[in-house]
Structures are given as structure tokens and as C-alpha cells.
Design a protein around this motif. Structure first.
Motif, PDB file in Angstrom:
ATOM      1  N   TRP A   7       0.829  -1.212   0.000  1.00 20.88           N
ATOM      2  CA  TRP A   7       0.000   0.000   0.000  1.00 20.88           C
ATOM      3  C   TRP A   7       0.858   1.254   0.000  1.00 20.88           C
ATOM      4  CZ3 TRP A   7      -0.676   4.066   3.447  1.00 20.88           C
ATOM      5  CH2 TRP A   7      -1.787   4.890   3.196  1.00 20.88           C
ATOM      6  N   ARG A  10       2.401   1.852  -3.433  1.00 20.47           N
ATOM      7  CA  ARG A  10       1.432   2.275  -4.452  1.00 20.47           C
ATOM      8  C   ARG A  10       0.902   3.669  -4.210  1.00 20.47           C
ATOM      9  NH1 ARG A  10      -2.226  -3.286  -4.543  1.00 20.47           N
ATOM     10  NH2 ARG A  10      -0.649  -4.662  -5.519  1.00 20.47           N
ATOM     11  N   ASN A  11       1.004   4.192  -3.001  1.00 24.95           N
ATOM     12  CA  ASN A  11       0.430   5.504  -2.651  1.00 24.95           C
ATOM     13  C   ASN A  11       1.497   6.390  -2.030  1.00 24.95           C
ATOM     14  OD1 ASN A  11      -2.738   4.864  -2.953  1.00 24.95           O
ATOM     15  ND2 ASN A  11      -1.760   3.144  -1.886  1.00 24.95           N
ATOM     16  N   LYS A  12       2.600   6.610  -2.747  1.00 24.12           N
ATOM     17  CA  LYS A  12       3.710   7.395  -2.215  1.00 24.12           C
ATOM     18  C   LYS A  12       3.289   8.828  -1.896  1.00 24.12           C
ATOM     19  CE  LYS A  12       6.999   4.758  -5.022  1.00 24.12           C
ATOM     20  NZ  LYS A  12       8.056   4.849  -6.071  1.00 24.12           N
ATOM     21  N   ASP A  13       2.646   9.485  -2.853  1.00 28.98           N
ATOM     22  CA  ASP A  13       2.260  10.880  -2.651  1.00 28.98           C
ATOM     23  C   ASP A  13       1.248  11.020  -1.514  1.00 28.98           C
ATOM     24  OD1 ASP A  13       3.896  11.512  -4.761  1.00 28.98           O
ATOM     25  OD2 ASP A  13       2.270  11.443  -6.253  1.00 28.98           O
ATOM     26  N   TYR A  14       0.328  10.089  -1.425  1.00 24.30           N
ATOM     27  CA  TYR A  14      -0.664  10.127  -0.355  1.00 24.30           C
ATOM     28  C   TYR A  14      -0.004   9.933   1.007  1.00 24.30           C
ATOM     29  CZ  TYR A  14      -4.949   9.041   2.228  1.00 24.30           C
ATOM     30  OH  TYR A  14      -5.967   9.037   3.145  1.00 24.30           O
ATOM     31  N   VAL A  15       0.977   9.059   1.084  1.00 22.30           N
ATOM     32  CA  VAL A  15       1.693   8.822   2.340  1.00 22.30           C
ATOM     33  C   VAL A  15       2.460  10.067   2.757  1.00 22.30           C
ATOM     34  CG1 VAL A  15       3.570   7.497   3.385  1.00 22.30           C
ATOM     35  CG2 VAL A  15       1.821   6.327   2.050  1.00 22.30           C
ATOM     36  N   HIS A  16       3.124  10.720   1.799  1.00 21.14           N
ATOM     37  CA  HIS A  16       3.866  11.945   2.121  1.00 21.14           C
ATOM     38  C   HIS A  16       2.924  13.048   2.609  1.00 21.14           C
ATOM     39  CE1 HIS A  16       7.580  10.270   0.896  1.00 21.14           C
ATOM     40  NE2 HIS A  16       7.360  10.309  -0.417  1.00 21.14           N
ATOM     41  N   SER A  17       1.746  13.135   2.008  1.00 26.19           N
ATOM     42  CA  SER A  17       0.786  14.153   2.439  1.00 26.19           C
ATOM     43  C   SER A  17       0.303  13.882   3.863  1.00 26.19           C
ATOM     44  CB  SER A  17      -0.404  14.176   1.476  1.00 26.19           C
ATOM     45  OG  SER A  17       0.008  14.503   0.167  1.00 26.19           O
ATOM     46  N   LEU A  18       0.043  12.619   4.176  1.00 24.58           N
ATOM     47  CA  LEU A  18      -0.381  12.280   5.536  1.00 24.58           C
ATOM     48  C   LEU A  18       0.719  12.572   6.556  1.00 24.58           C
ATOM     49  CD1 LEU A  18      -2.305   8.911   5.073  1.00 24.58           C
ATOM     50  CD2 LEU A  18      -3.261  11.161   5.588  1.00 24.58           C
ATOM     51  N   ASN A  54       8.318   4.304   6.410  1.00 24.81           N
ATOM     52  CA  ASN A  54       7.726   4.523   5.089  1.00 24.81           C
ATOM     53  C   ASN A  54       8.791   4.883   4.053  1.00 24.81           C
ATOM     54  OD1 ASN A  54       5.166   4.022   6.127  1.00 24.81           O
ATOM     55  ND2 ASN A  54       4.734   6.183   6.509  1.00 24.81           N
TER      56      ASN A  54
END
Length: 330
Positions: A7, A10-18, A54
């Protein structure tokens, strides 16, 4: 854990935003934590560890373009060092809160000793390469001096070198002719070999990868090839690794107001940088170097040379000189 790893990748940008949102929310902690620093430090340490995990997952994403064997040692030493650094402040605050100013140095010393042990193991397993940012950044660049010396085994070049088996450049006319003859002989041998023998050789090649793929410089190799310069490099790197532990042990014995830990730590830092600078100086008019450093290692050495500025902000120098200077300037 495998599901979480997929996960995150696949969701690098989303993880950085969180992560950015969570770090911003640490400034809005409830007022019930204001009476103690343990709460904010615990939240900061947990977020730092999660961020480090991460980043490690993202950095170790396998790619289809990756060719060659993987490193035999897969333990995430860099991640372990980052987690220890995030926990260090929390350990100090919690130890001071529950055990007082004097006994807190015992817990800090244990934390620093653990970091030193992990860094020494990483230093050894990496082939005695310079640690970048204290080991948090992997040093993956190859040294030209060791790689060039390992192209030959018993006088013959290894596969992958720029010269053929007769020492000739494969890109000139003679080299291409010899290469063609070599391929013709190899094809003739393969056509004459029975099928079961070719399968057995292929299976053996799979089960026994080339030893040169996992070959790395050892302590004896560095000392034999580099001599005194290699020994000075090792001493400088070991001094850099153990310097925080030495500082904490002297602080534990003499206290924060003593000049002894300050001078000893500065001397160890200066000695380590001095050794590394000495082995990288040019000789014979700049034609040759004692010890070759990669570009990232040269940047790391420049960063270490600037660490003296941190001693201006460290007690007792800060209390006696820097603070007074700042107050007089204001």
C-alpha cells in the motif's frame, strides 16, 4: 506487513501528504501535555519512526531494471539508526522525569552505546565504507580503487572488465575477431555437449552464484592495500562513530557545567576529521591520492568539517559566551 508495504509503495504521494499533515498537527497538541514534555516527545518520536519506515519501504521498492544479485545482508541498519535517533530524545526526557538529572545519563549512555554498536556493524558489513549522515543514508557508490583491483583474478580479468581474455580492447578490430572466434568455439562446444550436461551446468550456475558478486573489501584487504593510510581512515571513521558515546560518558561523570566533556568531544571530532583529511590529501603535485573518496563521501567529509559550529551552541560554551553575545547583540 506485506499488505502495508504494498500500500505504501502504491500511494507514495498520499503517504507523504499524511506525514506532512501529522507533523503539522504536532503543533496543536492538547494543553494537558503542557505540564510534561513526555507526551509531545512521544508523539514526535512515533511519527518520526513511522516516517522512517515509510521512507525505507519506498526506497527499497524493487524495479524491473534492477540487474545483478541482491546484497546478502538485508537487515535495515539505516532504518534502525533512524529509529534510535528518534527515540533518543524521548528516552532522555522520560529518564529525567522519572529518575532525575543525574541518573538520566545512564539511560542516555545505553542508547548511545546501542547506536555505536549498530553503526560499527554497518561499517563492517558495508565493506568499511564511510558512513553517510551517521549511517542513515546508505553508501552505495563503488570505490574505483577497489573495483579496479578486483577486475583481475590470478592475472586474468573478471567478466565485465573492458578488456578481453588476451588483454585486448574488445572494441577494436583484433578484439572483435578474437571475440567472434571465442563465441564460435563456445557454440561448437555447446552443440556437442549432451542436453543433460547443459541442464546440469545451468542448474549449478543457479544454485552457486558467482562469489565476485558479493565480494567486498575486508579489514585485512584495506590494511594490506592501503597500509598506513588505510589504518588512518579506519581510525578516523571509528572515532566519528564512538564520539557521541564518549561525550555522554564524560557528561555522566563530570556534569553539564564541566569543560572536560566539551574539550574531549571536540578533540575526538577534530582527530577523526584530521585523519580523514590526511589520507585524502594529494601527493606528487596532485597526481595521486592516498585514499579515493566518492562524491557523496567528499560531501560527507565537508559536512563533518562544519560540525565545530555545533560546539558554539553546546554547554558550557553556550552559557558562558554564546548566550551573552546574543544578549548583547539584541
Amino acid at each position: 506487513m506485506e499488505t502495508y508495504t504494498k500500500w505504501v509503495r502504491r500511494n507514495k504521494d498520499y503517504v507523504h501528504s499524511l506525514e506532512s499533515l501529522a507533523n503539522g498537527l504536532t503543533w496543536l497538541l492538547p494543553e494537558r501535555f503542557s505540564a510534561s514534555e513526555i507526551g509531545p516527545e512521544a508523539v514526535t518520536a512515533i511519527l518520526g519512526i513511522i516516517t522512517a519506515i515509510n521512507e525505507h519501504i519506498i526506497d527499497t521498492t524493487p524495479t524491473q531494471m534492477h540487474v545483478g544479485p541482491m546484497e546478502p545482508n538485508s537487515f535495515p541498519y539505516s532504518l534502525c539508526i533512524s529509529a534510535l535517533k528518534d527515540l533518543e530524545t524521548l528516552v532522555e526526557v522520560a529518564a529525567q522525569h522519572y529518575f532525575g538529572d543525574n541518573k538520566k545519563w545512564n539511560f542516555i549512555a545505553v542508547t548511545e552505546a546501542t547506536k555505536v554498536l549498530v553503526r560499527l556493524i554497518l561499517f563492517r558489513n558495508s565493506g568499511y565504507k564511510m558512513l553517510l549522515h551517521g549511517g542513515e543514508t546508505p553508501n552505495i557508490e563503488k570505490h574505483s580503487d577497489f573495483s579496479s583491483s578486483q577486475h583481475n583474478v590470478g592475472g586474468f580479468p573478471k567478466p565485465g572488465s573492458r578488456h578481453g581474455p588476451n588483454g585486448l580492447n574488445p572494441w577494436n578490430l583484433e578484439g572483435r575477431a578474437l571475440s567472434a572466434l571465442s563465441r564460435f568455439g563456445e557454440n561448437a562446444r555447446m552443440s556437442s555437449d549432451p542436453l543433460w550436461l547443459r541442464r546440469a551446468e545451468h542448474q549449478q550456475a543457479i544454485m552457486e552464484p558467482p562469489s565476485s558478486a558479493i565480494e567486498r573489501p575486508t579489514l585485512s584487504m584495506i590494511l594490506s592495500e592501503k597500509g598506513v593510510q588505510g589504518a588512518l581512515f579506519l581510525m578516523g571513521e571509528v572515532l566519528f562513530i564512538i564520539r557521541p558515546l564518549i561525550y555522554v560518558l564524560f557528561m555522566r561523570k563530570y556534569g553539564i557545567r564541566s569543560w572536560i566533556p566539551w574539550f574531549v568531544s571536540l578533540a575526538v571530532d577534530a582527530g577523526g576529521v584530521g585523519f580523514l583529511t590526511q589520507v585524502t590529501k594529494s601527493r606528487d603535485g596532485g597526481k595521486e591520492q592516498h585514499y579515493h573518496l566518492t562524491a557523496s563521501e567528499q560531501d560527507e567529509l565537508k559536512r563533518r568539517k562544519l560540525l565545530w559550529a555545533l560546539y558554539l551552541m553546546r554547554d558550557p560554551f553556550f552559557t558562558k559566551y554564546t548566550r551573552q553575545r546574543l544578549q548583547s547583540t539584541e
